[in-house]
Design an enzyme around this catalytic site. Sequence first.
Site, mmCIF file in Angstrom:
data_model
loop_
_atom_site.group_PDB
_atom_site.id
_atom_site.type_symbol
_atom_site.label_atom_id
_atom_site.label_comp_id
_atom_site.label_asym_id
_atom_site.label_seq_id
_atom_site.Cartn_x
_atom_site.Cartn_y
_atom_site.Cartn_z
ATOM 1 N N LYS A 220 0.821 -1.374 -0.047
ATOM 2 C CA LYS A 220 0.014 0.173 -0.241
ATOM 3 C C LYS A 220 0.864 1.140 -0.043
ATOM 4 O O LYS A 220 2.121 1.281 0.127
ATOM 5 C CB LYS A 220 -0.801 0.015 1.374
ATOM 6 C CG LYS A 220 -1.883 -1.153 1.062
ATOM 7 C CD LYS A 220 -2.732 -1.291 2.363
ATOM 8 C CE LYS A 220 -3.965 -1.952 2.284
ATOM 9 N NZ LYS A 220 -4.947 -2.060 3.549
ATOM 10 N N TYR B 260 -12.451 -2.501 -3.477
ATOM 11 C CA TYR B 260 -12.952 -2.407 -1.941
ATOM 12 C C TYR B 260 -14.554 -2.427 -2.037
ATOM 13 O O TYR B 260 -15.045 -1.934 -1.281
ATOM 14 C CB TYR B 260 -12.267 -1.193 -1.146
ATOM 15 C CG TYR B 260 -11.067 -1.454 -0.676
ATOM 16 C CD1 TYR B 260 -10.625 -2.680 -0.115
ATOM 17 C CD2 TYR B 260 -9.879 -0.675 -1.243
ATOM 18 C CE1 TYR B 260 -9.304 -2.847 0.770
ATOM 19 C CE2 TYR B 260 -8.604 -1.073 -0.712
ATOM 20 C CZ TYR B 260 -8.080 -1.852 0.112
ATOM 21 O OH TYR B 260 -7.306 -2.152 0.691
ATOM 22 N N ASN C 237 -2.284 0.615 6.876
ATOM 23 C CA ASN C 237 -1.765 -0.559 7.574
ATOM 24 C C ASN C 237 -0.818 -1.654 6.331
ATOM 25 O O ASN C 237 -0.996 -2.826 6.411
ATOM 26 C CB ASN C 237 -2.990 -1.488 8.140
ATOM 27 C CG ASN C 237 -3.885 -1.915 7.214
ATOM 28 O OD1 ASN C 237 -3.642 -1.666 5.815
ATOM 29 N ND2 ASN C 237 -4.941 -2.555 7.317
ATOM 30 N N HIS D 218 -2.116 -5.437 1.481
ATOM 31 C CA HIS D 218 -3.167 -6.269 1.355
ATOM 32 C C HIS D 218 -3.059 -7.542 0.953
ATOM 33 O O HIS D 218 -2.128 -7.936 0.192
ATOM 34 C CB HIS D 218 -4.173 -5.497 0.132
ATOM 35 C CG HIS D 218 -5.342 -6.065 -0.100
ATOM 36 N ND1 HIS D 218 -6.565 -5.976 0.369
ATOM 37 C CD2 HIS D 218 -5.531 -7.143 -1.156
ATOM 38 C CE1 HIS D 218 -7.447 -6.950 -0.231
ATOM 39 N NE2 HIS D 218 -6.859 -7.637 -1.076
ATOM 40 N N GLU E 128 -10.085 -10.309 -7.084
ATOM 41 C CA GLU E 128 -9.169 -9.194 -7.293
ATOM 42 C C GLU E 128 -8.037 -9.271 -8.131
ATOM 43 O O GLU E 128 -7.659 -8.287 -8.879
ATOM 44 C CB GLU E 128 -8.559 -9.078 -5.752
ATOM 45 C CG GLU E 128 -9.550 -8.860 -4.763
ATOM 46 C CD GLU E 128 -9.292 -8.950 -3.196
ATOM 47 O OE1 GLU E 128 -9.900 -8.772 -2.329
ATOM 48 O OE2 GLU E 128 -8.056 -9.187 -3.095
HETATM 49 N N1 UDP Z 1 -9.852 -0.036 7.317
HETATM 50 C C1 UDP Z 1 -9.956 1.112 8.027
HETATM 51 N N2 UDP Z 1 -10.870 1.218 8.935
HETATM 52 C C2 UDP Z 1 -11.223 0.160 9.579
HETATM 53 C C3 UDP Z 1 -11.228 -1.184 8.733
HETATM 54 C C4 UDP Z 1 -10.400 -1.103 7.702
HETATM 55 O O1 UDP Z 1 -9.340 2.232 7.379
HETATM 56 O O2 UDP Z 1 -11.955 0.315 10.611
HETATM 57 C C5 UDP Z 1 -9.219 -0.085 6.144
HETATM 58 C C6 UDP Z 1 -7.612 -0.798 6.266
HETATM 59 O O3 UDP Z 1 -6.700 -0.123 5.310
HETATM 60 C C7 UDP Z 1 -8.053 -2.366 5.688
HETATM 61 C C8 UDP Z 1 -9.031 -2.241 4.655
HETATM 62 O O4 UDP Z 1 -9.855 -0.968 4.886
HETATM 63 O O5 UDP Z 1 -6.882 -2.817 5.409
HETATM 64 C C9 UDP Z 1 -9.983 -3.186 4.229
HETATM 65 O O6 UDP Z 1 -10.525 -3.583 5.414
HETATM 66 P P1 UDP Z 1 -10.588 -5.333 5.779
HETATM 67 O O7 UDP Z 1 -11.714 -5.270 6.873
HETATM 68 O O8 UDP Z 1 -10.913 -6.021 4.499
HETATM 69 O O9 UDP Z 1 -9.090 -5.545 6.305
HETATM 70 P P2 UDP Z 1 -7.979 -6.285 5.743
HETATM 71 O O10 UDP Z 1 -8.740 -7.418 5.006
HETATM 72 O O11 UDP Z 1 -7.143 -5.495 5.089
HETATM 73 O O12 UDP Z 1 -7.336 -6.806 7.055
HETATM 74 MG MG MG Z 2 -10.065 -7.482 3.384
#
Ligand code: UDP
Ligand code: MG
Length: 141
Positions: A9, A49, A112, A115, A126
Amino acid sequence: MERSLVLVKPDAMRRGLAGVIISRLEQRGLKIVAMKMLRMDRALAERHYAVHRGKAFFDGLVEYITSGPIIAAVFEGERAIEAIRQTMGATDPLKAAPGSIRGDFGLNIQENLVHGSDSPESAEREISLFFSPQELVGWEK
Ligand code: UDP
Ligand code: MG
């Protein structure tokens, strides 16, 4: 064998952590079958997303993921999806285990670093957003 879409990212790119993130996945035993650097536009971000559309963090997430260049890659291996999710750590870096990418390099739930697809169905969807079938490179003789 499974495949997963991995994104390095924009925050990780800005911090010079692309190498260490890719390296950790390689060291785990996962094989790179496709890789490119690009900047996601809003349309691609909203499709990638789509499952999060309507959530409170969606607009911020699209802003963030389009805020700079990323590396998109496809990694392949036995149980690659679970292995990559484990190597990444929990979504919230403060809840991610030390030793995971997010646990070692992150603090912020949005920024974070990385991905990884969360299921075979997500991976297929994806991967097709970022790569054509011809861009997935075979390792066999
Ligand atoms: N994210 C965020 N706030 C939240 C949860 C997620 O900004 O409360 C962002 C974060 O960058 C995350 C992405 O949205 O990686 C997608 O969320 P997901 O729940 O799919 O998490 P991941 O699969 O990436 O662990
Ligand atoms: Mg996810």
